[in-house]
Design a protein around this motif. Structure first.
Motif, PDB file in Angstrom:
ATOM      1  N   ALA A 237       0.922  -1.113  -0.127  1.00  0.00           N
ATOM      2  CA  ALA A 237      -0.147   0.109   0.057  1.00  0.00           C
ATOM      3  C   ALA A 237       0.923   1.078  -0.067  1.00  0.00           C
ATOM      4  CB  ALA A 237      -0.949  -0.039   1.094  1.00  0.00           C
ATOM      5  N   ALA A 238       1.941   1.324   0.988  1.00  0.00           N
ATOM      6  CA  ALA A 238       2.720   2.227   0.787  1.00  0.00           C
ATOM      7  C   ALA A 238       3.422   2.720  -0.475  1.00  0.00           C
ATOM      8  CB  ALA A 238       3.853   2.125   2.012  1.00  0.00           C
ATOM      9  N   GLN A 239       3.983   1.533  -1.191  1.00  0.00           N
ATOM     10  CA  GLN A 239       4.562   1.618  -2.504  1.00  0.00           C
ATOM     11  C   GLN A 239       3.569   2.149  -3.338  1.00  0.00           C
ATOM     12  OE1 GLN A 239       7.728   1.501  -3.064  1.00  0.00           O
ATOM     13  NE2 GLN A 239       7.759   1.313  -0.937  1.00  0.00           N
ATOM     14  N   ALA A 240       2.259   1.774  -3.436  1.00  0.00           N
ATOM     15  CA  ALA A 240       1.300   2.292  -4.258  1.00  0.00           C
ATOM     16  C   ALA A 240       1.049   3.834  -4.035  1.00  0.00           C
ATOM     17  CB  ALA A 240      -0.051   1.845  -3.877  1.00  0.00           C
ATOM     18  N   PHE A 241       1.064   4.461  -2.744  1.00  0.00           N
ATOM     19  CA  PHE A 241       1.227   5.631  -2.636  1.00  0.00           C
ATOM     20  C   PHE A 241       2.473   6.600  -3.125  1.00  0.00           C
ATOM     21  CE2 PHE A 241      -1.728   4.712   1.164  1.00  0.00           C
ATOM     22  CZ  PHE A 241      -2.961   5.368   0.432  1.00  0.00           C
ATOM     23  N   MET A 242       3.290   5.929  -3.140  1.00  0.00           N
ATOM     24  CA  MET A 242       4.763   6.295  -3.460  1.00  0.00           C
ATOM     25  C   MET A 242       4.931   6.499  -4.911  1.00  0.00           C
ATOM     26  SD  MET A 242       6.744   7.172  -0.997  1.00  0.00           S
ATOM     27  CE  MET A 242       8.381   7.445  -1.825  1.00  0.00           C
ATOM     28  N   ALA A 243       4.165   5.528  -5.581  1.00  0.00           N
ATOM     29  CA  ALA A 243       3.938   5.577  -7.074  1.00  0.00           C
ATOM     30  C   ALA A 243       3.055   6.820  -7.499  1.00  0.00           C
ATOM     31  CB  ALA A 243       3.381   4.231  -7.659  1.00  0.00           C
ATOM     32  N   ILE A 244       1.967   6.997  -6.802  1.00  0.00           N
ATOM     33  CA  ILE A 244       1.109   8.018  -7.091  1.00  0.00           C
ATOM     34  C   ILE A 244       1.906   9.411  -6.961  1.00  0.00           C
ATOM     35  CG2 ILE A 244      -0.693   9.278  -6.156  1.00  0.00           C
ATOM     36  CD1 ILE A 244      -1.896   6.355  -5.499  1.00  0.00           C
ATOM     37  N   ALA A 245       2.974   9.556  -5.893  1.00  0.00           N
ATOM     38  CA  ALA A 245       3.707  10.749  -5.654  1.00  0.00           C
ATOM     39  C   ALA A 245       4.508  10.955  -6.865  1.00  0.00           C
ATOM     40  CB  ALA A 245       4.305  10.624  -4.307  1.00  0.00           C
ATOM     41  N   ARG A 246       5.159   9.805  -7.186  1.00  0.00           N
ATOM     42  CA  ARG A 246       6.258   9.944  -8.352  1.00  0.00           C
ATOM     43  C   ARG A 246       5.360  10.632  -9.549  1.00  0.00           C
ATOM     44  NH1 ARG A 246       7.740   4.852  -6.313  1.00  0.00           N
ATOM     45  NH2 ARG A 246       9.819   5.212  -4.940  1.00  0.00           N
ATOM     46  N   ALA A 247       4.236  10.016  -9.860  1.00  0.00           N
ATOM     47  CA  ALA A 247       3.457  10.395 -10.794  1.00  0.00           C
ATOM     48  C   ALA A 247       3.021  11.803 -11.205  1.00  0.00           C
ATOM     49  CB  ALA A 247       2.175   9.616 -11.197  1.00  0.00           C
ATOM     50  N   VAL A 248       2.518  12.451  -9.938  1.00  0.00           N
ATOM     51  CA  VAL A 248       2.304  13.638  -9.520  1.00  0.00           C
ATOM     52  C   VAL A 248       3.350  14.589  -9.912  1.00  0.00           C
ATOM     53  CG1 VAL A 248       1.603  15.377  -7.857  1.00  0.00           C
ATOM     54  CG2 VAL A 248       0.198  13.319  -7.969  1.00  0.00           C
ATOM     55  N   ARG A 249       4.620  14.250  -9.128  1.00  0.00           N
ATOM     56  CA  ARG A 249       5.852  15.068  -9.311  1.00  0.00           C
ATOM     57  C   ARG A 249       6.082  15.164 -10.863  1.00  0.00           C
ATOM     58  NH1 ARG A 249      11.268  12.851  -6.829  1.00  0.00           N
ATOM     59  NH2 ARG A 249      10.931  11.114  -8.626  1.00  0.00           N
ATOM     60  N   GLU A 250       5.860  13.948 -11.543  1.00  0.00           N
ATOM     61  CA  GLU A 250       6.251  14.135 -12.871  1.00  0.00           C
ATOM     62  C   GLU A 250       5.432  14.938 -13.930  1.00  0.00           C
ATOM     63  OE1 GLU A 250       6.588  10.784 -16.845  1.00  0.00           O
ATOM     64  OE2 GLU A 250       6.887  10.334 -14.449  1.00  0.00           O
ATOM     65  N   ARG A 251       4.387  14.848 -13.472  1.00  0.00           N
ATOM     66  CA  ARG A 251       3.176  15.781 -14.051  1.00  0.00           C
ATOM     67  C   ARG A 251       3.329  17.089 -13.653  1.00  0.00           C
ATOM     68  NH1 ARG A 251      -0.557  14.991 -17.625  1.00  0.00           N
ATOM     69  NH2 ARG A 251      -2.570  15.952 -16.586  1.00  0.00           N
ATOM     70  N   LEU A 252       4.131  17.822 -12.467  1.00  0.00           N
ATOM     71  CA  LEU A 252       4.373  19.087 -12.299  1.00  0.00           C
ATOM     72  C   LEU A 252       5.717  19.449 -12.739  1.00  0.00           C
ATOM     73  CD1 LEU A 252       2.697  19.151  -8.758  1.00  0.00           C
ATOM     74  CD2 LEU A 252       1.651  19.947 -11.060  1.00  0.00           C
ATOM     75  N   ALA A 253       6.430  18.607 -13.092  1.00  0.00           N
ATOM     76  CA  ALA A 253       7.998  19.125 -13.440  1.00  0.00           C
ATOM     77  C   ALA A 253       8.164  19.981 -14.457  1.00  0.00           C
ATOM     78  CB  ALA A 253       8.591  17.687 -14.037  1.00  0.00           C
ATOM     79  N   GLY A 254       8.895  21.128 -14.263  1.00  0.00           N
ATOM     80  CA  GLY A 254       9.012  22.302 -15.172  1.00  0.00           C
ATOM     81  C   GLY A 254       7.833  23.288 -14.797  1.00  0.00           C
ATOM     82  N   ASP A 255       6.580  23.365 -14.038  1.00  0.00           N
ATOM     83  CA  ASP A 255       5.785  24.263 -13.954  1.00  0.00           C
ATOM     84  C   ASP A 255       6.217  24.921 -12.568  1.00  0.00           C
ATOM     85  OD1 ASP A 255       3.510  25.474 -13.595  1.00  0.00           O
ATOM     86  OD2 ASP A 255       2.212  24.083 -12.981  1.00  0.00           O
ATOM     87  N   ASP A 256       6.622  25.945 -12.738  1.00  0.00           N
ATOM     88  CA  ASP A 256       7.203  26.854 -11.516  1.00  0.00           C
ATOM     89  C   ASP A 256       6.491  28.224 -11.432  1.00  0.00           C
ATOM     90  OD1 ASP A 256       8.812  24.636 -10.000  1.00  0.00           O
ATOM     91  OD2 ASP A 256      10.255  25.074 -11.465  1.00  0.00           O
ATOM     92  N   LYS A 257       5.110  28.349 -11.583  1.00  0.00           N
ATOM     93  CA  LYS A 257       4.546  29.495 -12.053  1.00  0.00           C
ATOM     94  C   LYS A 257       4.454  30.143 -10.311  1.00  0.00           C
ATOM     95  CE  LYS A 257       1.956  28.291 -16.029  1.00  0.00           C
ATOM     96  NZ  LYS A 257       0.641  27.827 -16.561  1.00  0.00           N
ATOM     97  N   GLY A 258       4.539  29.272  -9.378  1.00  0.00           N
ATOM     98  CA  GLY A 258       4.262  29.925  -8.187  1.00  0.00           C
ATOM     99  C   GLY A 258       2.772  29.746  -7.620  1.00  0.00           C
ATOM    100  N   ALA A 259       2.579  30.036  -6.419  1.00  0.00           N
ATOM    101  CA  ALA A 259       1.216  29.882  -5.833  1.00  0.00           C
ATOM    102  C   ALA A 259       0.501  31.028  -5.670  1.00  0.00           C
ATOM    103  CB  ALA A 259       1.549  29.145  -4.531  1.00  0.00           C
ATOM    104  N   VAL A 260       0.819  32.317  -5.980  1.00  0.00           N
ATOM    105  CA  VAL A 260      -0.100  33.380  -5.734  1.00  0.00           C
ATOM    106  C   VAL A 260      -0.844  33.912  -7.161  1.00  0.00           C
ATOM    107  CG1 VAL A 260      -0.040  35.828  -5.121  1.00  0.00           C
ATOM    108  CG2 VAL A 260       1.597  34.407  -3.997  1.00  0.00           C
ATOM    109  N   ARG A 261      -2.098  34.155  -7.049  1.00  0.00           N
ATOM    110  CA  ARG A 261      -2.852  34.463  -8.274  1.00  0.00           C
ATOM    111  C   ARG A 261      -3.454  35.915  -7.952  1.00  0.00           C
ATOM    112  NH1 ARG A 261      -7.385  30.330 -10.754  1.00  0.00           N
ATOM    113  NH2 ARG A 261      -5.342  29.978 -12.018  1.00  0.00           N
ATOM    114  N   GLN A 262      -3.195  36.818  -8.811  1.00  0.00           N
ATOM    115  CA  GLN A 262      -3.626  38.188  -8.715  1.00  0.00           C
ATOM    116  C   GLN A 262      -4.842  38.356  -9.527  1.00  0.00           C
ATOM    117  OE1 GLN A 262      -2.434  40.124  -6.465  1.00  0.00           O
ATOM    118  NE2 GLN A 262      -0.741  39.000  -5.886  1.00  0.00           N
ATOM    119  N   PHE A 263      -5.735  39.304  -9.201  1.00  0.00           N
ATOM    120  CA  PHE A 263      -6.752  39.640  -9.844  1.00  0.00           C
ATOM    121  C   PHE A 263      -7.658  38.413 -10.505  1.00  0.00           C
ATOM    122  CE2 PHE A 263      -3.519  42.884 -10.274  1.00  0.00           C
ATOM    123  CZ  PHE A 263      -4.237  43.738  -9.585  1.00  0.00           C
ATOM    124  N   PRO A 264      -8.283  37.615  -9.635  1.00  0.00           N
ATOM    125  CA  PRO A 264      -8.811  36.415 -10.236  1.00  0.00           C
ATOM    126  C   PRO A 264     -10.041  36.791 -11.112  1.00  0.00           C
ATOM    127  CG  PRO A 264      -9.458  36.623  -8.050  1.00  0.00           C
ATOM    128  CD  PRO A 264      -8.083  37.862  -8.008  1.00  0.00           C
TER     129      PRO A 264
END
Length: 271
Positions: A237-264
């Motif tokens: 089960a823990a390894q399944a969670f780790m695999a999900i985390a790796r997949a999420v990390r890979e999906r977000l690789a190179g996206d460093d826009k930051g967390a603040v959104r102005q004038f929504p």
């Protein structure tokens, strides 16, 4: 929030599908991969991360300058939750906008410090809290948690559609309680149906990030305040969670826009 690289919303269309369990273990798995991680329990009406991470009932966040909150350290994560601010006997009898305001305060008035990921355990549904998050922050992506049965999949579809309408990318779908493995004989049984999340993922063109078993140990470890990734890191089960985390990390690789959104500018149309 200027120091947060990625905000990840862990969401579901309905309650009871294990969203909080997935959020806690995803955050801990990302930390195990070497990231600096925060966890915000945005389920205003039913916060559960305090119990799940083993934080005592009497723990309250420290304040700084009379305006800001310092996150509570738990299992190596920087955390914040409505559970830290009220007692377990205090019902949050609030209208929707008040819940949205509470999320905004916890998000913006917590001194998170530098974070690679802030995982947000969202309340079920598609209401004020979800819209407030889309207004206040540049959400890097959403992880949709569902179980395989049809009634849960209908609500998962609504969650995916909601994030599409507020321009939040859906990173993928996690199928929880996918199968039960008998602890005596090892037989696998698909109690809630089979491959439902896979069908949803294919329909919307998003990845199936992982499938998690219906396992008593996951529930017991969460109730004990030591989620599976910490309590039994070598387990399947823990390894399944780790695999999900790796997949999420890979999906977000190179996206460093930051967390603040102005004038929504959120536009929702019935199309």
């Amino acid at each position: 929030m200027n120091e947060i690289k990625h905000i990840i919303a862990v969401a579901s269309g309905k309650g009871g599908v294990g969203k909080s369990t997935v959020a806690a273990n995803l955050a801990l798995a990302l930390r195990a991969l070497g990231a600096e991680v925060g966890l915000l329990d945005a389920d205003i009406y039913g916060p559960s991360q305090q119990l799940m991470l083993g934080v005592g009932e009497d723990v309250r966040p420290e304040q700084q300058g009379g305006q800001f909150l310092l996150p509570v350290k738990a299992q190596g994560l920087k955390t914040m939750s409505m559970g830290y601010l009220v007692t377990e006997r205090t019902p949050m009898v609030w209208r929707g906008p008040m819940a949205g305001g509470a999320l905004a305060q916890m998000l913006e008035q917590t001194l998170w410090g530098p974070l690679d990921y802030l995982v947000i355990d969202m309340p079920p549904g598609t209401g004020d809290v979800q819209l407030t998050l889309a207004q206040k922050a540049q959400v890097a992506g959403a992880v949709i948690v569902t179980t395989p049965q049809d009634i849960a999949l209908l609500d998962a579809q609504k969650g995916i559609e909601m994030f599409h309408k507020v321009d939040v990318p859906v990173l993928g779908v996690v199928e929880n309680m996918a199968m039960h493995v008998c602890s005596s004989c090892g037989h696998q049984e698909y109690i809630f149906g089979q491959a439902g999340a896979e069908r949803i993922a294919q329909e919307y063109g998003v990845p199936l990030l992982g499938r998690l078993p219906l396992e008593r140990g996951i529930r017991e470890q969460g109730d004990a305040g030591t989620p599976t990734v910490v309590a039994a890191p070598e387990s399947a089960a823990a390894q399944a969670f780790m695999a999900i985390a790796r997949a999420v990390r890979e999906r977000l690789a190179g996206d460093d826009k930051g967390a603040v959104r102005q004038f929504p500018d959120i536009k929702i149309t019935d199309d």
